[in-house]
Design a protein around this motif. Sequence first.
Motif, PDB file in Angstrom:
ATOM      1  N   LEU A  63     117.854  14.929  83.008  1.00 29.30           N
ATOM      2  CA  LEU A  63     116.763  14.404  82.201  1.00 29.30           C
ATOM      3  C   LEU A  63     117.306  13.975  80.851  1.00 29.30           C
ATOM      4  O   LEU A  63     118.161  14.649  80.275  1.00 29.30           O
ATOM      5  CB  LEU A  63     115.665  15.447  82.004  1.00 29.30           C
ATOM      6  CG  LEU A  63     114.918  15.937  83.242  1.00 29.30           C
ATOM      7  CD1 LEU A  63     113.897  16.997  82.845  1.00 29.30           C
ATOM      8  CD2 LEU A  63     114.242  14.785  83.959  1.00 29.30           C
ATOM      9  N   ALA A  64     116.810  12.860  80.341  1.00 29.47           N
ATOM     10  CA  ALA A  64     117.251  12.379  79.028  1.00 29.47           C
ATOM     11  C   ALA A  64     116.060  11.819  78.273  1.00 29.47           C
ATOM     12  O   ALA A  64     115.223  11.108  78.844  1.00 29.47           O
ATOM     13  CB  ALA A  64     118.328  11.305  79.171  1.00 29.47           C
ATOM     14  N   LYS A  65     115.969  12.165  76.986  1.00 29.48           N
ATOM     15  CA  LYS A  65     114.916  11.628  76.132  1.00 29.48           C
ATOM     16  C   LYS A  65     115.338  10.275  75.575  1.00 29.48           C
ATOM     17  O   LYS A  65     116.507   9.893  75.623  1.00 29.48           O
ATOM     18  CB  LYS A  65     114.610  12.610  75.001  1.00 29.48           C
ATOM     19  CG  LYS A  65     113.912  13.889  75.476  1.00 29.48           C
ATOM     20  CD  LYS A  65     113.389  14.683  74.313  1.00 29.48           C
ATOM     21  CE  LYS A  65     112.588  15.893  74.797  1.00 29.48           C
ATOM     22  NZ  LYS A  65     111.373  15.496  75.545  1.00 29.48           N
ATOM     23  N   VAL A  66     114.361   9.552  75.031  1.00 27.10           N
ATOM     24  CA  VAL A  66     114.618   8.207  74.511  1.00 27.10           C
ATOM     25  C   VAL A  66     115.686   8.242  73.420  1.00 27.10           C
ATOM     26  O   VAL A  66     116.531   7.348  73.333  1.00 27.10           O
ATOM     27  CB  VAL A  66     113.311   7.577  73.971  1.00 27.10           C
ATOM     28  CG1 VAL A  66     113.592   6.207  73.372  1.00 27.10           C
ATOM     29  CG2 VAL A  66     112.280   7.468  75.082  1.00 27.10           C
ATOM     30  N   GLU A  67     115.687   9.303  72.593  1.00 25.47           N
ATOM     31  CA  GLU A  67     116.680   9.393  71.519  1.00 25.47           C
ATOM     32  C   GLU A  67     118.099   9.442  72.081  1.00 25.47           C
ATOM     33  O   GLU A  67     119.015   8.826  71.528  1.00 25.47           O
ATOM     34  CB  GLU A  67     116.424  10.638  70.668  1.00 25.47           C
ATOM     35  CG  GLU A  67     115.139  10.606  69.869  1.00 25.47           C
ATOM     36  CD  GLU A  67     113.913  10.977  70.698  1.00 25.47           C
ATOM     37  OE1 GLU A  67     114.080  11.304  71.880  1.00 25.47           O
ATOM     38  OE2 GLU A  67     112.795  10.930  70.137  1.00 25.47           O
ATOM     39  N   GLU A  68     118.291  10.153  73.184  1.00 21.28           N
ATOM     40  CA  GLU A  68     119.613  10.213  73.803  1.00 21.28           C
ATOM     41  C   GLU A  68     120.015   8.864  74.376  1.00 21.28           C
ATOM     42  O   GLU A  68     121.173   8.452  74.286  1.00 21.28           O
ATOM     43  CB  GLU A  68     119.635  11.278  74.897  1.00 21.28           C
ATOM     44  CG  GLU A  68     121.012  11.481  75.522  1.00 21.28           C
ATOM     45  CD  GLU A  68     121.032  12.584  76.557  1.00 21.28           C
ATOM     46  OE1 GLU A  68     122.084  12.741  77.224  1.00 21.28           O
ATOM     47  OE2 GLU A  68     120.015  13.286  76.720  1.00 21.28           O
ATOM     48  N   LEU A  69     119.052   8.164  74.958  1.00 21.52           N
ATOM     49  CA  LEU A  69     119.332   6.822  75.472  1.00 21.52           C
ATOM     50  C   LEU A  69     119.723   5.891  74.336  1.00 21.52           C
ATOM     51  O   LEU A  69     120.655   5.080  74.465  1.00 21.52           O
ATOM     52  CB  LEU A  69     118.110   6.270  76.204  1.00 21.52           C
ATOM     53  CG  LEU A  69     117.547   7.101  77.366  1.00 21.52           C
ATOM     54  CD1 LEU A  69     116.386   6.374  78.013  1.00 21.52           C
ATOM     55  CD2 LEU A  69     118.619   7.407  78.387  1.00 21.52           C
ATOM     56  N   ALA A  70     119.019   5.998  73.211  1.00 22.89           N
ATOM     57  CA  ALA A  70     119.330   5.154  72.047  1.00 22.89           C
ATOM     58  C   ALA A  70     120.731   5.455  71.518  1.00 22.89           C
ATOM     59  O   ALA A  70     121.472   4.546  71.115  1.00 22.89           O
ATOM     60  CB  ALA A  70     118.295   5.359  70.954  1.00 22.89           C
ATOM     61  N   ASP A  71     121.120   6.729  71.525  1.00 13.92           N
ATOM     62  CA  ASP A  71     122.469   7.098  71.079  1.00 13.92           C
ATOM     63  C   ASP A  71     123.539   6.484  71.968  1.00 13.92           C
ATOM     64  O   ASP A  71     124.677   6.268  71.525  1.00 13.92           O
ATOM     65  CB  ASP A  71     122.627   8.629  71.076  1.00 13.92           C
ATOM     66  CG  ASP A  71     121.815   9.297  69.981  1.00 13.92           C
ATOM     67  OD1 ASP A  71     121.429   8.586  69.018  1.00 13.92           O
ATOM     68  OD2 ASP A  71     121.556  10.513  70.088  1.00 13.92           O
ATOM     69  N   ASN A  72     123.181   6.196  73.213  1.00 16.60           N
ATOM     70  CA  ASN A  72     124.106   5.553  74.153  1.00 16.60           C
ATOM     71  C   ASN A  72     123.857   4.054  74.266  1.00 16.60           C
ATOM     72  O   ASN A  72     124.245   3.432  75.259  1.00 16.60           O
ATOM     73  CB  ASN A  72     123.980   6.203  75.528  1.00 16.60           C
ATOM     74  CG  ASN A  72     124.632   7.561  75.607  1.00 16.60           C
ATOM     75  OD1 ASN A  72     125.857   7.676  75.541  1.00 16.60           O
ATOM     76  ND2 ASN A  72     123.834   8.599  75.730  1.00 16.60           N
ATOM     77  N   ASP A  73     123.191   3.480  73.245  1.00 15.43           N
ATOM     78  CA  ASP A  73     122.895   2.037  73.217  1.00 15.43           C
ATOM     79  C   ASP A  73     122.126   1.577  74.447  1.00 15.43           C
ATOM     80  O   ASP A  73     122.269   0.453  74.913  1.00 15.43           O
ATOM     81  CB  ASP A  73     124.184   1.220  73.082  1.00 15.43           C
ATOM     82  CG  ASP A  73     124.908   1.508  71.781  1.00 15.43           C
ATOM     83  OD1 ASP A  73     124.230   1.795  70.773  1.00 15.43           O
ATOM     84  OD2 ASP A  73     126.155   1.456  71.776  1.00 15.43           O
ATOM     85  N   PHE A  74     121.298   2.471  75.002  1.00 11.10           N
ATOM     86  CA  PHE A  74     120.474   2.191  76.183  1.00 11.10           C
ATOM     87  C   PHE A  74     121.303   1.771  77.394  1.00 11.10           C
ATOM     88  O   PHE A  74     120.894   0.931  78.191  1.00 11.10           O
ATOM     89  CB  PHE A  74     119.384   1.169  75.863  1.00 11.10           C
ATOM     90  CG  PHE A  74     118.283   1.757  75.026  1.00 11.10           C
ATOM     91  CD1 PHE A  74     117.247   2.458  75.602  1.00 11.10           C
ATOM     92  CD2 PHE A  74     118.321   1.642  73.636  1.00 11.10           C
ATOM     93  CE1 PHE A  74     116.243   3.038  74.812  1.00 11.10           C
ATOM     94  CE2 PHE A  74     117.322   2.203  72.843  1.00 11.10           C
ATOM     95  CZ  PHE A  74     116.283   2.908  73.443  1.00 11.10           C
ATOM     96  N   ASN A  75     122.470   2.373  77.513  1.00  8.13           N
ATOM     97  CA  ASN A  75     123.213   2.307  78.756  1.00  8.13           C
ATOM     98  C   ASN A  75     122.477   3.213  79.740  1.00  8.13           C
ATOM     99  O   ASN A  75     122.382   4.424  79.541  1.00  8.13           O
ATOM    100  CB  ASN A  75     124.640   2.807  78.543  1.00  8.13           C
ATOM    101  CG  ASN A  75     125.493   2.746  79.802  1.00  8.13           C
ATOM    102  OD1 ASN A  75     124.983   2.803  80.919  1.00  8.13           O
ATOM    103  ND2 ASN A  75     126.802   2.649  79.633  1.00  8.13           N
ATOM    104  N   LEU A  76     121.930   2.649  80.808  1.00  6.76           N
ATOM    105  CA  LEU A  76     121.087   3.399  81.740  1.00  6.76           C
ATOM    106  C   LEU A  76     121.787   3.770  83.042  1.00  6.76           C
ATOM    107  O   LEU A  76     121.126   4.139  84.030  1.00  6.76           O
ATOM    108  CB  LEU A  76     119.813   2.604  82.050  1.00  6.76           C
ATOM    109  CG  LEU A  76     118.898   2.297  80.862  1.00  6.76           C
ATOM    110  CD1 LEU A  76     117.647   1.553  81.347  1.00  6.76           C
ATOM    111  CD2 LEU A  76     118.508   3.556  80.108  1.00  6.76           C
ATOM    112  N   LEU A  77     123.115   3.690  83.083  1.00  3.76           N
ATOM    113  CA  LEU A  77     123.830   4.099  84.289  1.00  3.76           C
ATOM    114  C   LEU A  77     123.624   5.585  84.534  1.00  3.76           C
ATOM    115  O   LEU A  77     123.726   6.402  83.620  1.00  3.76           O
ATOM    116  CB  LEU A  77     125.314   3.804  84.153  1.00  3.76           C
ATOM    117  CG  LEU A  77     125.775   2.360  84.364  1.00  3.76           C
ATOM    118  CD1 LEU A  77     127.274   2.263  84.138  1.00  3.76           C
ATOM    119  CD2 LEU A  77     125.426   1.871  85.772  1.00  3.76           C
ATOM    120  N   VAL A  78     123.362   5.939  85.780  1.00  5.25           N
ATOM    121  CA  VAL A  78     123.167   7.352  86.132  1.00  5.25           C
ATOM    122  C   VAL A  78     124.404   8.167  85.786  1.00  5.25           C
ATOM    123  O   VAL A  78     124.304   9.301  85.291  1.00  5.25           O
ATOM    124  CB  VAL A  78     122.818   7.479  87.635  1.00  5.25           C
ATOM    125  CG1 VAL A  78     122.837   8.942  88.075  1.00  5.25           C
ATOM    126  CG2 VAL A  78     121.454   6.861  87.917  1.00  5.25           C
TER     127      VAL A  78
END
Length: 242
Positions: A224-239
């Motif tokens: 599970l990942a929150k939006v803030e973590e996705l933003a920290d990864n520049d919205f790289n959505l690879l599993v």
Amino acid sequence: YCAFDLCAPVALELAKRHHVYFELPNVDLARLVALLSIAGNYFGDIVCSDPFPDDHANADPWIDKRTGKVKIFDHAVALPPFGVKYSGADLKTKIGSTNTTEVLNISLVLGHGAKRQMVVVPDGFLFRTAKNDQVNKRHLISSFGLTSVISLPRGILGHDSGVLSSILIFDRANISPEQNIRFVDCRSDWPSKNRLLSPQAAEHQLRAWLSRINSSSGNEHVALAKVEELADNDFNLLVDRY
């Protein structure tokens, strides 16, 4: 609503229990699906049409003749072909103005499904992190309820396709600033395509796959990942990233 030729087997299975609206570009496949639907007494309406015709001004085949508005379905599923390029100027979509293939395909299900939507995208879309890509992905989460990203085994779709792909699942009932995005690994430890030729082996692997998809977080296949973590990864959505 089920779009594109690859979606035909999925749509036929759904049509055993639900009313399905097929949009299939290939005329021979559309005829075959129509015959199978009649023979099986399935529930469905079939249109032979390209969801993105060359003439983008062409009327949507699902226009309600009484209201003049596009018919909205409860759920929408799209298994689009990869590598297709759409010509012409940028199109105005649910996500923004674009002619990017993946964004158009995502916008297709978002525009046709009122509750839940599912679309398969190549992994190339997931790991792109240009500014415009980041804006689009943030918009998908905040406005359309992206809930799950599921990585698929290589070659699971199409004939001998080497393109890595994943499923995006949207649920508008789960739109929230605090929502978690589920990342599900259905790729690792998966058998070769040849081993899945046996119906018994395919059934066993399907149960294993569904077990991963339906499992809670806290195991090696789900994160599970929150939006803030996705933003920290520049919205790289690879599993694999999570």
